[in-house]
Design a protein around this motif. Structure first.
Motif, PDB file in Angstrom:
ATOM      1  N   CYS A   8       0.817  -1.227   0.000  1.00  0.00           N
ATOM      2  CA  CYS A   8       0.000   0.000   0.000  1.00  0.00           C
ATOM      3  C   CYS A   8       0.849   1.274   0.000  1.00  0.00           C
ATOM      4  O   CYS A   8       0.915   1.982  -1.000  1.00  0.00           O
ATOM      5  CB  CYS A   8      -0.949   0.026   1.199  1.00  0.00           C
ATOM      6  SG  CYS A   8      -2.186  -1.283   1.185  1.00  0.00           S
ATOM      7  N   ASP A  45      -1.312  -3.019  -3.968  1.00  0.00           N
ATOM      8  CA  ASP A  45      -2.757  -3.039  -3.760  1.00  0.00           C
ATOM      9  C   ASP A  45      -3.432  -2.242  -4.898  1.00  0.00           C
ATOM     10  O   ASP A  45      -2.943  -1.173  -5.280  1.00  0.00           O
ATOM     11  CB  ASP A  45      -3.045  -2.383  -2.400  1.00  0.00           C
ATOM     12  CG  ASP A  45      -4.502  -2.500  -1.991  1.00  0.00           C
ATOM     13  OD1 ASP A  45      -4.780  -3.290  -1.066  1.00  0.00           O
ATOM     14  OD2 ASP A  45      -5.340  -1.797  -2.587  1.00  0.00           O
ATOM     15  N   SER A  48      -3.755   1.406  -4.347  1.00  0.00           N
ATOM     16  CA  SER A  48      -2.527   2.198  -4.541  1.00  0.00           C
ATOM     17  C   SER A  48      -2.257   2.400  -6.026  1.00  0.00           C
ATOM     18  O   SER A  48      -1.862   3.486  -6.461  1.00  0.00           O
ATOM     19  CB  SER A  48      -1.322   1.504  -3.889  1.00  0.00           C
ATOM     20  OG  SER A  48      -1.374   1.641  -2.497  1.00  0.00           O
ATOM     21  N   TYR A 121      -4.731   0.091   4.682  1.00  0.00           N
ATOM     22  CA  TYR A 121      -5.150  -1.253   4.244  1.00  0.00           C
ATOM     23  C   TYR A 121      -6.625  -1.504   4.539  1.00  0.00           C
ATOM     24  O   TYR A 121      -7.349  -2.061   3.729  1.00  0.00           O
ATOM     25  CB  TYR A 121      -4.269  -2.293   4.924  1.00  0.00           C
ATOM     26  CG  TYR A 121      -4.398  -3.692   4.371  1.00  0.00           C
ATOM     27  CD1 TYR A 121      -4.109  -3.985   3.035  1.00  0.00           C
ATOM     28  CD2 TYR A 121      -4.775  -4.758   5.196  1.00  0.00           C
ATOM     29  CE1 TYR A 121      -4.199  -5.274   2.535  1.00  0.00           C
ATOM     30  CE2 TYR A 121      -4.866  -6.057   4.705  1.00  0.00           C
ATOM     31  CZ  TYR A 121      -4.577  -6.304   3.378  1.00  0.00           C
ATOM     32  OH  TYR A 121      -4.668  -7.596   2.898  1.00  0.00           O
ATOM     33  N   PHE A 127      -6.303   6.297   0.938  1.00  0.00           N
ATOM     34  CA  PHE A 127      -5.217   6.271  -0.043  1.00  0.00           C
ATOM     35  C   PHE A 127      -4.853   7.652  -0.586  1.00  0.00           C
ATOM     36  O   PHE A 127      -3.690   7.948  -0.852  1.00  0.00           O
ATOM     37  CB  PHE A 127      -5.555   5.288  -1.173  1.00  0.00           C
ATOM     38  CG  PHE A 127      -5.366   3.858  -0.752  1.00  0.00           C
ATOM     39  CD1 PHE A 127      -4.203   3.167  -1.073  1.00  0.00           C
ATOM     40  CD2 PHE A 127      -6.328   3.208   0.008  1.00  0.00           C
ATOM     41  CE1 PHE A 127      -4.007   1.856  -0.662  1.00  0.00           C
ATOM     42  CE2 PHE A 127      -6.159   1.900   0.426  1.00  0.00           C
ATOM     43  CZ  PHE A 127      -4.999   1.225   0.097  1.00  0.00           C
TER      44      PHE A 127
END
Ligand code: 4NP
Length: 147
Positions: A8, A45, A48, A121, A127
């Motif tokens: 991430c 991820d 991301s 997460y 994010f």
């Protein structure tokens, strides 16, 4: 650039810093790793990947790996995303000089505050904030140690 899972935060940090290195034509290499091994070999991820893409950065070539003691020899600076990462990396250091390579990345923007980049997460809304924080810190790093 080091976080817990290397899926991430630190892949974003690697992509953001690589983008600045390219723009400024700096003679630097950047990599990322996680203190944990759960996600080794995985792509970043998707959340991301998406936020990086939104800012014109492709991180899909990255694969997660675990931080290793040899990284102390290969890198001059080791940026930890949060205090837990910072402590875990420093435990692997064999010398004071190695320990001193490790800093918390947000301290480059706000010295001595020991602010962590929050782990997104379990927080899909996090994010964008993570991107923004790392972007600002990387700007300070380039200002301070860029040629
Ligand atoms: P990261 O986020 O450290 O920013 O890559 C996490 C990714 C995975 C897990 C925790 C944090 N995990 O528990 O699997």
């Amino acid at each position: 650039m080091v976080c817990l899972g290397n899926i991430c935060r630190s892949p974003l940090a690697e992509g953001i810093m690589q983008n600045k290195i390219n723009a400024k034509k700096l003679d630097w290499s950047v990599d990322s790793a996680g203190t944990g091994a759960w996600h080794v070999g995985e792509l970043p991820d998707p959340r991301s990947i998406d936020v990086a893409k939104k800012y014109g950065i492709d991180i899909t070539h990255q694969r997660a790996r675990q931080f290793k003691a040899k990284d102390f020899d290969e890198f001059d600076y080791i940026f930890a995303m949060d205090a837990s990462n910072y402590n875990n990396i420093r435990k692997l250091a064999k010398t004071e000089a190695q320990k001193e390579k490790v800093t918390m990345i947000m301290n480059w923007e706000k010295p001595d505050m020991n602010q962590g980049v929050p782990d997104p997460y379990y927080d899909s809304d996090g994010f964008e904030l993570v991107y923004d924080m790392i972007d600002r810190a990387c700007d300070r790093v380039v200002e301070k140690i860029g040629d």
